[in-house]
Write a protein that holds these residues in place. Sequence first.
Motif, PDB file in Angstrom:
ATOM      1  N   MET A   1       9.497  -0.294   2.435  1.00 24.51           N
ATOM      2  CA  MET A   1       8.353   0.212   3.143  1.00 24.51           C
ATOM      3  C   MET A   1       8.634   0.095   4.635  1.00 24.51           C
ATOM      4  SD  MET A   1       4.357  -0.719   2.643  1.00 24.51           S
ATOM      5  CE  MET A   1       4.153   0.350   1.260  1.00 24.51           C
ATOM      6  N   SER A   2       8.263   1.129   5.348  1.00 27.03           N
ATOM      7  CA  SER A   2       8.492   1.131   6.790  1.00 27.03           C
ATOM      8  C   SER A   2       7.441   0.280   7.499  1.00 27.03           C
ATOM      9  CB  SER A   2       8.450   2.565   7.318  1.00 27.03           C
ATOM     10  OG  SER A   2       7.139   3.079   7.239  1.00 27.03           O
ATOM     11  N   SER A   3       7.640   0.083   8.778  1.00 24.83           N
ATOM     12  CA  SER A   3       6.709  -0.740   9.554  1.00 24.83           C
ATOM     13  C   SER A   3       5.322  -0.112   9.657  1.00 24.83           C
ATOM     14  CB  SER A   3       7.276  -0.986  10.952  1.00 24.83           C
ATOM     15  OG  SER A   3       7.448   0.240  11.624  1.00 24.83           O
ATOM     16  N   ASP A   4       5.217   1.209   9.403  1.00 29.11           N
ATOM     17  CA  ASP A   4       3.902   1.860   9.443  1.00 29.11           C
ATOM     18  C   ASP A   4       3.345   2.143   8.041  1.00 29.11           C
ATOM     19  OD1 ASP A   4       5.660   3.899   8.835  1.00 29.11           O
ATOM     20  OD2 ASP A   4       4.791   5.329  10.225  1.00 29.11           O
ATOM     21  N   ASN A   5       3.809   1.336   7.050  1.00 31.38           N
ATOM     22  CA  ASN A   5       3.310   1.361   5.666  1.00 31.38           C
ATOM     23  C   ASN A   5       3.566   2.668   4.923  1.00 31.38           C
ATOM     24  OD1 ASN A   5       2.450  -1.256   5.929  1.00 31.38           O
ATOM     25  ND2 ASN A   5       0.356  -0.707   6.428  1.00 31.38           N
ATOM     26  N   ARG A   6       4.730   3.241   5.138  1.00 29.03           N
ATOM     27  CA  ARG A   6       5.146   4.429   4.382  1.00 29.03           C
ATOM     28  C   ARG A   6       6.322   4.039   3.494  1.00 29.03           C
ATOM     29  NH1 ARG A   6       2.941   9.013   7.285  1.00 29.03           N
ATOM     30  NH2 ARG A   6       2.334   8.355   9.365  1.00 29.03           N
ATOM     31  N   GLN A  33       4.932  11.442   2.870  1.00 30.77           N
ATOM     32  CA  GLN A  33       4.921  10.462   3.954  1.00 30.77           C
ATOM     33  C   GLN A  33       3.553   9.785   4.060  1.00 30.77           C
ATOM     34  OE1 GLN A  33       6.347  12.337   7.543  1.00 30.77           O
ATOM     35  NE2 GLN A  33       8.440  12.380   6.792  1.00 30.77           N
ATOM     36  N   ALA A  34       3.014   9.447   2.885  1.00 35.49           N
ATOM     37  CA  ALA A  34       1.688   8.836   2.812  1.00 35.49           C
ATOM     38  C   ALA A  34       1.722   7.402   3.338  1.00 35.49           C
ATOM     39  CB  ALA A  34       1.207   8.839   1.367  1.00 35.49           C
ATOM     40  N   LYS A  35       0.672   7.035   4.082  1.00 35.07           N
ATOM     41  CA  LYS A  35       0.510   5.646   4.508  1.00 35.07           C
ATOM     42  C   LYS A  35      -0.188   4.902   3.374  1.00 35.07           C
ATOM     43  CE  LYS A  35       0.499   6.113   9.459  1.00 35.07           C
ATOM     44  NZ  LYS A  35      -0.156   5.772  10.714  1.00 35.07           N
ATOM     45  N   LEU A  36       0.345   3.745   3.012  1.00 37.57           N
ATOM     46  CA  LEU A  36      -0.139   3.026   1.839  1.00 37.57           C
ATOM     47  C   LEU A  36      -0.562   1.613   2.166  1.00 37.57           C
ATOM     48  CD1 LEU A  36       2.759   4.168  -0.460  1.00 37.57           C
ATOM     49  CD2 LEU A  36       0.501   5.164  -0.325  1.00 37.57           C
ATOM     50  N   ASP A  37      -1.469   1.104   1.362  1.00 36.80           N
ATOM     51  CA  ASP A  37      -1.888  -0.287   1.450  1.00 36.80           C
ATOM     52  C   ASP A  37      -0.889  -1.131   0.661  1.00 36.80           C
ATOM     53  OD1 ASP A  37      -3.068  -2.767   1.359  1.00 36.80           O
ATOM     54  OD2 ASP A  37      -4.852  -2.101   0.279  1.00 36.80           O
ATOM     55  N   PRO A  38      -0.124  -2.001   1.307  1.00 37.30           N
ATOM     56  CA  PRO A  38       0.879  -2.804   0.587  1.00 37.30           C
ATOM     57  C   PRO A  38       0.269  -3.655  -0.530  1.00 37.30           C
ATOM     58  CG  PRO A  38       1.077  -3.116   2.968  1.00 37.30           C
ATOM     59  CD  PRO A  38      -0.138  -2.277   2.727  1.00 37.30           C
ATOM     60  N   HIS A  39      -0.967  -4.102  -0.341  1.00 38.20           N
ATOM     61  CA  HIS A  39      -1.616  -4.918  -1.372  1.00 38.20           C
ATOM     62  C   HIS A  39      -1.909  -4.089  -2.619  1.00 38.20           C
ATOM     63  CE1 HIS A  39      -1.815  -8.194   1.416  1.00 38.20           C
ATOM     64  NE2 HIS A  39      -2.435  -7.433   2.301  1.00 38.20           N
ATOM     65  N   ALA A  40      -2.255  -2.826  -2.445  1.00 39.11           N
ATOM     66  CA  ALA A  40      -2.496  -1.950  -3.587  1.00 39.11           C
ATOM     67  C   ALA A  40      -1.202  -1.717  -4.370  1.00 39.11           C
ATOM     68  CB  ALA A  40      -3.078  -0.617  -3.123  1.00 39.11           C
ATOM     69  N   LEU A  41      -0.075  -1.607  -3.666  1.00 30.70           N
ATOM     70  CA  LEU A  41       1.207  -1.408  -4.345  1.00 30.70           C
ATOM     71  C   LEU A  41       1.627  -2.632  -5.144  1.00 30.70           C
ATOM     72  CD1 LEU A  41       3.271   0.438  -1.625  1.00 30.70           C
ATOM     73  CD2 LEU A  41       2.283   1.398  -3.694  1.00 30.70           C
TER      74      LEU A  41
END
Length: 54
Positions: A1-6, A33-41
């Motif tokens: 995951m990138s620093s901007d949550n992609r 290139q969706a921004k994602l919630d790391p906790h959801a993943l």
Amino acid sequence: MSSDNRIVSASAVGQNANIVNDMRLAEMLIHKQAKLDPHALMDASVKIKSILKG
């Protein structure tokens, strides 16, 4: 995951059909290139498909 949550890459191991579906969805998220919630993943109860729709 990138620093901007992609998501920038994905991998899977196994023979389960769910793994194949999850990889296809991961590819779509990468392409989108969706921004994602790391906790959801990290939450096994959250379906990847619901993240793609959101």
